[in-house]
Design a protein around this motif. Structure first.
Motif, short mmCIF file in Angstrom:
data_model
loop_
_atom_site.label_atom_id
_atom_site.label_comp_id
_atom_site.label_asym_id
_atom_site.label_seq_id
_atom_site.Cartn_x
_atom_site.Cartn_y
_atom_site.Cartn_z
N ALA A 166 4.03 5.74 -5.27
CA ALA A 166 4.03 5.76 -6.73
C ALA A 166 3.03 6.79 -7.22
O ALA A 166 3.30 7.60 -8.11
CB ALA A 166 3.69 4.38 -7.26
N ARG B 182 2.51 1.82 -3.31
CA ARG B 182 1.53 2.33 -4.28
C ARG B 182 1.23 3.79 -4.04
O ARG B 182 1.13 4.59 -4.96
CB ARG B 182 0.23 1.56 -4.09
N MET B 183 1.09 4.11 -2.77
CA MET B 183 0.78 5.50 -2.44
C MET B 183 1.90 6.40 -2.92
O MET B 183 1.67 7.45 -3.53
CB MET B 183 0.62 5.59 -0.92
N GLN C 128 0.83 -1.21 0.00
CA GLN C 128 0.00 0.00 0.00
C GLN C 128 0.86 1.25 0.00
O GLN C 128 0.59 2.20 -0.73
CB GLN C 128 -0.88 0.01 1.24
N ALA C 129 1.87 1.23 0.84
CA ALA C 129 2.72 2.42 0.95
C ALA C 129 3.44 2.69 -0.35
O ALA C 129 3.53 3.83 -0.81
CB ALA C 129 3.71 2.23 2.09
#
Lengths: 223, 685, 510, 319
Positions: A15, A12-13, A9-10
């Motif tokens: 990115a 992706r965030m 998640q991190a």
């Protein structure tokens, strides 16, 4: 919904945020703000690298993160800023007619890079494989920035932005390049930025403008 | 399929359809006599047209409800090809739509055409071609072979050409008519070629043979592209729309209603018939093309409409927009079908069909309304109108309903179909193709932009034409139109509301069309009863138009009761509007249509060919003193210089090249004929 | 040009010149040829003959050119062909005296609304002030504004009653959508009859009246009027009074600039700036009330000096206030210049090109923001500025941002001047007794008020009474600039353009 | 699920709470703004007093006003109430939530705006027309951005029904969604534009030439004006609740127990109070934009929403 780890998640965030800074670069007209945004992008890259280092327990990536932070978030922006002040461009804004079209084009490029990357994504086994699409998009957006802008400083930022995209892909998908390569690239970038600086000063002295479209005059073809 | 099981229903339905065509033709014939005996025959002609409308509605509705296919063959036409006729739910639906609008026009017509009675052109011409036009459209819907289809198509196109050029004393009308005819013929040619491709594989011109033909993918796509171009041209899709805003507005208003409200739908019918009915396997790429072209048309249409200040021209551009929305629905449907999600394909098709119905209703209503204004004020330019709500209150009210419907505002019908299109677009997560998954929501957002711009445009139209104060003397002295005209508009307005409030019922009825084409309906839409519209499932989305209306009425009612002057603070005092103490508000101080759309023009400036100039003359006696200011604005269609003019230049130069064979000597021509004869003989050897 | 140079210098920098009425037009022609600045026009009914006076200026030298006509309704040539700004002065004189100006492009009524009829001329001696009922007058809605032609063009009438608490004036826009094609300003709603009221007053009475020509420039107007009277009477004002007058004038400049910058922020919705600058202005005004007994320092300048002397701790308070104000402004100005949303509204909005500014003869910060480098305090130094070095801030762009910047710097300059004046404040009396001037003695007072150059013409009649008083507010020129700088801008930018100019309605209408 | 009658009663109560607390929110914004500008603030309840005063005042109508002008306040308020009815405020899964999904909600707002803009044109003064024209410009650019944001939400939750979507978000727990970061930012900008806050419109201005919302309602007075003001306060509340509930759904009641409902009220109250502070801080630091910068602002909002959608598709779906 598949339960996804905090790390994924991190990443992706991050990115998404890096992608966002790229879009913001395209939307921004003020030089000072542009450079600040670029610094933010560098900082985000550094955070990403540090995160990857934390998760994969690769201490050398910490060094890489520090290097990124120092170079891309601090040194180069500072240098560019100084250049801008020296060239008295702080309040300069670029005329951005039809910028909405450019931004839509940027969105299309993002979709396109996703489309291009899809076969790779299907092969890859890494959790962060989708991020590759984002990296490619960042590279393409950097190129777009170079193409649509006329001011030389913006173009340098676009160039650096492309490099950031590559770096991001390297960090996230292969957990970083070998240190030697990284150092080499970092050095190259630094040298490039200095060269650009010198180039600007000459450019201004010789054609009295930083509008690269003026370089058209240099071509020999008759008009 | 071709088995004519002559049940009672078949006989009745077909008979009604025949009756519709026959009364339309009869109306045409009767109309020929109007010049000598105006009053009686004018009425008779329209009564017959009304009869055609009623029987078309009856035939269509019966067909839709029964869901059966009725076929027949008539011993007319070519020796080896009898006319195949067929009524199935698809044609039934379009027939019902046609019937409704024709009926409204029949009500509207007698009072409206009175103004042409003493005009330079005989009324008989108008009536004659109107009848033929309606008959042509009905026949297209009934045709079950390519030959009859094209004959009927040409009947429709040619008769409408004469209607467009009815007032041919104006050069602009002649030019518009010429352009219209040219485009119509190109469209017919492309359709002919499309049928030709299919006939190649079916070895027959009859549709039932084409349905079963095995068409290789390449040729299927070729046929589709030809059909898409042909029907798209007739429907006024971007970039083939240029004729539409020229041709539709110049015809008398009730004809504009028929053309914009119906004829474009016949083109939609043609495309649906061709791609869903005749081509067996729909590919998603076709859908993507349709979707993108539809989105472009919708956006382009509404942006151009916004810049118009001629009411009918503006409405014509809105037709481009709405055809775009219909095509978006079709495109979504084809994408879902092509990727193996037929249920969602049904949703898209229903959205498209629903919007077809809605557009027919509100566009006819708006054209009839603009006709009413035109009749009473002889004014088509918004910039000269104003304050009509006080002079023509009922027309104003009905027109408002049309505006609300076309702007896709709840609880009117336009909203339901756009909502269904949105719902269809939002189901993209089922698609595995990521690019489609990214593109479709963007097109949906552009549809939202279109809707919002349409609302802007109709705020402009209504606000400038009906609200405020009258800008000219003619407008100041306008009066309400004849009751029959109001009745026609009222019927359409009522239907606009009804189809907005009862979407579940409508969708259930439309189910028989999708059952025919895709072998399934949309049962999920009304699974929670007539009150709740749930296109996919209740969890995904729901809309209860009746409850919305109820809630709105409740809120209005409570508010009114609580706050009515009797209840609260006493009577209302009327004073003049706030003038900043200057004391003389004039009509020059009202916002104009140009001014209203100026912010939009500034934002989307590259879309149009804007020629804007402000000429300031300074006083020669005093420097810096402005003596006069003149502002001029001309908005041109970008497709003229981009597409049409190059093509016409190319055609002209080609013609000039070809004209070299034009020698003017009779013997040379004979020689040409001779050579042609030889070649033909060699060919049929 | 047949000039009979009868002028003896009033002061070194002022000359008078008489010409024949038929030469009137050539005055402008020659003046324009030489490049003189046209600074104002007034008339007087003297023994049933009209005397016209125009003020011209160049390089700090004022030239009053005068002609005497033979009757009360003369016809003379117009100056508008050379000086467009003359138009409104001439239309005003037509309304008030019945003078006809030949060759005038614009002959619509100007100062006259419907309060008096076309055949009445209030400034003629024959017109009596008594006998007029105070009934409300119909609004002058029949005034023929220029109507722009073309489809889609509409008009926006704004005012005379505005949403904010400002003076009355009517603005008529010709617009298409948001773009302004043309603007006409219609003033005259606050015509109070200052000139007529002044007739027959004594010097003290005139000073009081001058202080009420335009409330926000009360010191400037009073000083100009007193200067004119003192020059006519040949009175030497004590140095302490002069220094105090300058302090008052500079304080007036500061408080008005502060208020205006705040309002300019407010007009673009930047509430922070509005309230902060509003607060600073209020602080200024409260100090005025404490030191001079009036928030606007009204009636402190009197003929022959200054009325209440500065309190003993006054000098100290002023210095202290200056230090605090500087500190606050330093912070605030930095915030304003770094706020890009604010600068975006101000930059390139309402541009007044230098050429237009020069042709219209605009004054004060409006002129200086457009690159017209003129400031009386430096270029025509009058006491006490003759001993001070005045820095004049200049900008060239001429947009709203430039006007704000010039004002910000002017505050700084004014603070510096006050410091200098206060620290070497001379002692002595602050008022000398009045000596009655000879009948017909006249004087022209020129003062750089916060809006720009204020002129006041005073002619004494017999027995220490005022025969003619004409105050020329700089707004008369600046209002005309508004009509020019707004063209091509968008409608919602008008308030900020107007506020950045901030012409005085009252000072214009008189 | 409770008895249908109780559920409907709760829905009614929630709607009443919604429209009754809207002026409170407006009052709170004014308070926070005043504090930020170093000013003494009016009472939080001042909007109620203003409304009360206006309701008691007599209506003065322009001579030119048609029936449309007179009925518009009722229609505008009606649409706002209807919109308020379908938004989960305190609890999800109320029967009213199914009447309209979020696209219909946008439709309600559009309907209200349509009439509002028409009313602006009805008197035939330039200020009204100017306001209408500007309002429609802002709206036509804000609406697609808003729908784009809605699409991201509904694609995440595979539902356009607000209640269902929120329930889904609550169920899936705390997930870091890049898509939502962009969408939230975009939706905030849309909300600022649509509710006429700075830097798009200045709610405190009375300069005729710069107004948007105020321009349209310039001719209204008495109870008509009260209805219009109330409607615009409800509109502000609608956007605030939407943002608060979509991006921070925690705290909203999922069961109809007294405790859960009380917690729901407290939670939404706290969220709105905080959100408003954020809004006021943003507002205080900005000047109003030049009118033709507004499209750029909304383009950016659209872009953010588009980015949200793209990052949803690229980063969240493809796994």
């Amino acid at each position: 919904m598949v339960a996804v780890g905090l790390y994924t998640q991190a990443i992706r965030m991050l990115a998404a945020l890096v992608l966002f800074t790229s879009f913001a670069l395209l939307a921004q007209t003020r030089m000072a703000a542009l450079i600040r945004l670029f610094a933010w992008q560098g900082a985000l890259l550094a955070v990403t690298t540090a995160l990857v280092a934390l998760v994969t327990h690769q201490p050398r990536l910490y060094l890489s993160a520090l290097l990124t932070l120092g170079l891309k978030a601090l040194l180069i922006p500072w240098f560019l800023n100084r250049l801008v002040i020296r060239l008295e461009l702080q309040h300069e804004t670029e005329d951005l007619r039809g910028n909405a079209m450019v931004l839509l084009g940027a969105a299309a490029l993002t979709v396109f890079s996703y489309y291009v990357v899809m076969p790779i994504v299907e092969l890859s086994t890494l959790v962060t494989r989708n991020v590759i699409a984002v990296s490619l998009a960042i590279v393409l957006l950097g190129m777009l920035l170079i193409i649509v802008r006329r001011k030389a400083v913006t173009q340098v930022v676009g160039f650096m932005c492309m490099e950031n995209g590559l770096f991001f892909a390297a960090v996230v998908s292969t957990y970083g390049m070998p240190m030697v390569v990284e150092l080499g690239v970092a050095f190259d970038v630094l040298v490039a930025s200095i060269l650009f600086g010198v180039f600007f000063l000459h450019l201004r002295d010789s054609i009295d403008s930083l509008d690269v479209d003026r370089l058209n005059r240099l071509r020999e073809a008759d008009e | 399929m071709a088995d004519p099981n002559l049940t009672e229903g078949t006989v009745l339905t077909l008979a009604l359809a025949y009756l519709a065509v026959a009364s339309a033709l009869l109306s045409a014939l009767v109309a020929l006599a109007t010049d000598r005996y105006p009053v009686v025959f004018k009425i008779t002609s329209f009564v017959l047209l009304g009869a055609a409308g009623i029987s078309a509605v009856a035939a269509g509705v019966m067909n839709l409800l029964s869901g059966k296919i009725h076929t027949a063959q008539l011993g007319l036409g070519l020796p080896w090809l009898a006319w195949h006729l067929r009524l199935d739910p698809l044609s039934g639906f379009f027939m019902a739509v046609t019937g409704i609008v024709v009926l409204a026009v029949a009500f509207y017509g007698p009072a409206y055409v009175r103004q042409y009675q003493h005009g330079p052109q005989p009324l008989s011409v108008l009536g004659f071609f109107t009848g033929l036009f309606v008959a042509g459209m009905l026949l297209v819907l009934m045709a079950d072979d390519a030959f009859l289809f094209l004959v009927a198509w040409e009947l429709m196109s040619l008769s409408s050409y004469f209607l467009v050029t009815y007032q041919h004393q104006y050069a602009s009308n002649r030019r518009a008519g010429y352009l219209y005819l040219l485009m119509a013929e190109i469209s017919a040619l492309l359709i002919l070629l499309a049928f030709g491709v299919l006939a190649q594989f079916s070895h027959s011109f009859a549709f039932h043979a084409m349905r079963h033909a095995q068409v290789p993918p390449f040729w299927a796509t070729t046929a589709f592209v030809l059909a898409f171009l042909g029907f798209g041209l007739k429907a006024g899709l971007i970039p083939f729309h240029a004729w539409l805003p020229e041709a539709h507005p110049v015809a008398p208003s009730h004809i504009s209603a028929l053309m914009s409200g119906l004829m474009l739908k016949i083109a939609v019918y043609g495309l649906i018939r061709f791609s869903y009915g005749l081509l067996a396997h729909i590919r998603w790429e076709w859908g993507l093309v349709l979707l993108l072209m539809g989105t472009a048309s919708a956006l382009w249409g509404v942006l151009y409409a916004l810049m118009q200040h001629d009411l009918k021209r503006l409405l014509a551009y809105h037709s481009v927009e709405n055809i775009g929305i219909i095509f978006m629905g079709l495109g979504l449907s084809m994408i879902f079908i092509g990727t193996g999600h037929p249920v969602l394909g049904v949703l898209g098709l229903i959205a498209a069909l629903y919007h077809t119905l809605n557009h027919a209703l509100f566009k006819s209503l708006l054209f009839l309304g603009s006709g009413a204004i035109l009749m009473r004020t002889h004014e088509g330019d918004l910039e000269h109108m104003g304050g009509l709500i006080r002079r023509m209150p009922q027309t104003a009210f009905l027109f408002l309903i049309g505006c609300l419907s076309i702007s896709a505002l709840p609880p009117f019908n336009g909203f339901v179909s756009e909502w269904l299109t949105f719902q269809s677009a939002l189901q993209v997560s089922v698609l595995s193709n990521a690019v489609l998954r990214a593109i479709i929501p963007v097109t949906a957002a552009l549809l939202a932009l279109t809707g919002a711009l349409a609302a802007t445009c109709f705020v402009k139209v209504y606000g400038v034409a009906f609200l405020g104060r009258a800008r000219t003397r003619r407008i100041r002295h306008a009066r309400e139109v004849h009751w029959s005209m109001r009745l026609a508009m009222g019927t359409l307005a009522l239907l606009c509301l009804l189809f907005g409030v009862l979407p579940t019922v409508t969708i259930r009825v439309l189910g028989s069309v999708t059952k025919l084409l895709l072998h399934r309906g949309l049962p999920s839409a009304s699974v929670h009863g007539w009150l709740w519209l749930t296109p996919v499932s209740a969890g995904v989305a729901s809309y209860s138009a009746p409850l919305v209306v109820f809630g709105l009425l409740l809120a209005l009612g409570i508010g009114y009761v609580l706050l009515h002057p009797r209840m609260s603070s006493g009577a209302i005092r009327r004073v003049s509007a706030w003038d900043c103490g200057f004391g003389a508000l004039s009509t020059r101080m009202q916002y104009t249509a140009t001014a209203f759309s100026m912010p939009i023009r500034r934002i989307f400036n590259p879309v149009w060919l804007v020629d804007e100039s402000t000429t300031v003359h300074m006083d020669p006696r005093e420097p810096l003193r402005v003596a006069s200011v003149e502002y001029q604005l001309h908005i041109g269609d970008r497709f003229w210089p981009m597409l049409y003019e190059p093509v016409s230049r190319w055609v002209l130069s080609a013609a000039r090249y070809v004209s070299r064979i034009q020698t003017g000597r009779v013997r040379t021509y004979l020689a040409y004929s001779f050579v042609t004869l030889l070649v033909l003989l060699w060919l049929i050897r | 040009m047949a000039v009979r140079a009868s002028g003896q210098p009033v002061r070194v920098s002022q000359y008078r010149l008489s010409v024949a009425p038929e030469e009137w037009g050539r005055v402008a022609e020659e003046a324009a040829h030489v490049g003189l600045r046209w600074g104002g026009l007034w008339a007087e009914d003297r023994d049933a003959r009209i005397e016209l006076t125009v003020v011209l200026e160049q390089c700090g030298i004022y030239l009053m050119v005068r002609t005497r006509t033979t009757d009360l309704a003369p016809s003379v040539a117009s100056h508008t062909a050379y000086y467009p700004a003359a138009g409104r002065f001439e239309r005003r004189l037509t309304d008030l005296f019945g003078i006809t100006f030949r060759g005038q492009a614009d002959s619509r009524r100007w100062i006259r609304h419907l309060a008096w009829s076309e055949n009445e001329f209030p400034l003629r001696k024959a017109y009596s002030l008594v006998g007029h009922d105070g009934a409300a007058v119909r609004p002058d809605s029949g005034y023929p504004f220029l109507e722009a032609q073309g489809a889609g063009v509409y008009e926006i009438p704004v005012g005379p009653i505005h949403a904010g608490i400002i003076e009355p004036g009517h603005f008529r826009f010709q617009a298409v959508g948001e773009s302004i094609l043309n603007l006409e300003v219609r003033l005259g709603y606050v015509h109070k009859g200052i000139e007529k009221t002044a007739e027959g007053r004594d010097p003290d009475g005139l000073a009081r009246l001058a202080g009420r020509v335009s409330g926000d420039a009360t010191v400037a107007h009073t000083w100009a009027a007193c200067m004119a009277m003192e020059r006519a009477a040949g009175i030497e004002v004590p140095v302490r009074a002069l220094a105090l007058r300058a302090i008052l004038a500079e304080r007036e400049r500061i408080s008005n600039h502060l208020g205006d910058i705040g309002s300019i922020c407010g007009d673009v919705g930047f509430a922070f700036g509005q309230y902060q600058f509003g607060r600073l202005r209020e602080r200024c005004l409260r100090l005025h009330a404490e030191l001079f007994g009036h928030r606007l320092a009204m009636d402190t300048v009197v003929p022959g000096g200054v009325q209440p002397d500065l309190p003993t701790d006054g000098a100290h308070r002023l210095l202290e206030d200056g230090i605090e104000l500087r500190q606050e402004l330093e912070e605030l100005n930095a915030i304003l210049s770094e706020n890009s949303s604010l600068q975006d509204r101000w930059c390139m909005t309402g541009i007044l090109p230098t050429e237009t500014a020069r042709m219209l003869g605009v004054l004060g910060y409006v002129a200086r923001a457009s690159g017209v480098d003129f400031d009386l305090r430096r270029d025509v130094p009058y006491a006490p500025y003759d001993t001070l070095k005045v820095r004049v801030p200049i900008a060239t762009v001429g947009d709203v941002a430039a006007r704000v910047r010039v004002r910000q710097e002017e505050i700084d300059v004014a603070l510096g001047l006050i410091d200098e004046l206060v620290s070497v404040l001379p002692g002595g009396p602050c008022r000398v007794p009045w000596s009655v001037p000879a009948s017909d003695a006249e004087g022209l007072g020129c003062v750089e008020g916060w809006r720009g150059e204020h002129l006041a013409y005073v002619r004494f009649g017999p027995d220490n009474t005022i025969a003619r008083y004409y105050p020329r507010d700089p707004s008369v020129f600046n209002w005309q600039a508004l009509e020019k700088l707004i063209i091509g801008n968008i409608v919602p930018d008008f308030p900020v353009c107007n506020k950045s100019l901030n012409g005085s309605y009252s000072g214009h209408d008189l | 699920m409770a008895h249908p009658l109780i559920a409907w009663a709760l829905a009614l109560l929630q709607t009443l709470l919604f429209i009754a607390s809207a002026p409170l929110l407006a009052g709170w914004i004014k308070c926070v703004r005043c504090v930020l500008q170093n000013r003494a603030s009016p009472s939080v309840l001042q909007p109620y007093r203003d409304l009360g005063k206006l309701f008691r005042k007599k209506v003065v109508l322009a001579e030119e006003a048609s029936w449309l002008f007179r009925s518009t306040p009722y229609i505008v308020l009606g649409t706002m109430i209807l919109a308020a009815a379908v938004i989960p405020l305190v609890t999800v899964r109320l029967p009213t939530d199914a009447i309209a999904d979020v696209i219909v909600l946008v439709g309600f707002l559009a309907l209200g705006r349509f009439f509002l803009a028409l009313a602006g044109l009805d008197i035939g003064t330039s200020f009204g027309g100017m306001g209408s024209s500007r309002e429609m410009m802002v709206a036509s650019l804000a609406e697609p951005a808003m729908l784009m944001a809605v699409f991201t939400l509904s694609m995440t939750a595979s539902s356009t029904n607000l209640s269902t979507a929120m329930h889904y978000l609550l169920q899936s727990g705390l997930v870091l969604r890049p898509a939502f970061v962009f969408t939230a930012a975009g939706l905030m900008m849309v909300a600022i534009a649509e509710t006429g806050r700075l830097p798009v419109d200045n709610p405190a201005t009375h300069l005729e030439l710069t107004m948007i919302h105020e321009g349209m309602i310039l001719e209204y007075s008495g109870r008509h004006l009260a209805l219009m003001e109330w409607a615009s306060e409800i509109k502000l509340m609608i956007y605030a609740v939407l943002i608060a509930d979509i991006f921070l759904p925690w705290g909203i009641a999922t069961r109809f127990t007294a405790w859960a409902l009380v917690m729901g009220v407290v939670a939404i109250g706290a969220k709105l109070a905080l959100l408003v502070v954020l809004l006021a801080v943003i507002e205080s630091g900005l000047a109003k934009m030049r009118l033709f910068r507004v499209p750029e602002f909304l383009n950016l909002a659209f872009l953010l929403c588009l980015l949200g959608l793209l990052s949803h598709i690229i980063l969240e779906v493809g796994i």
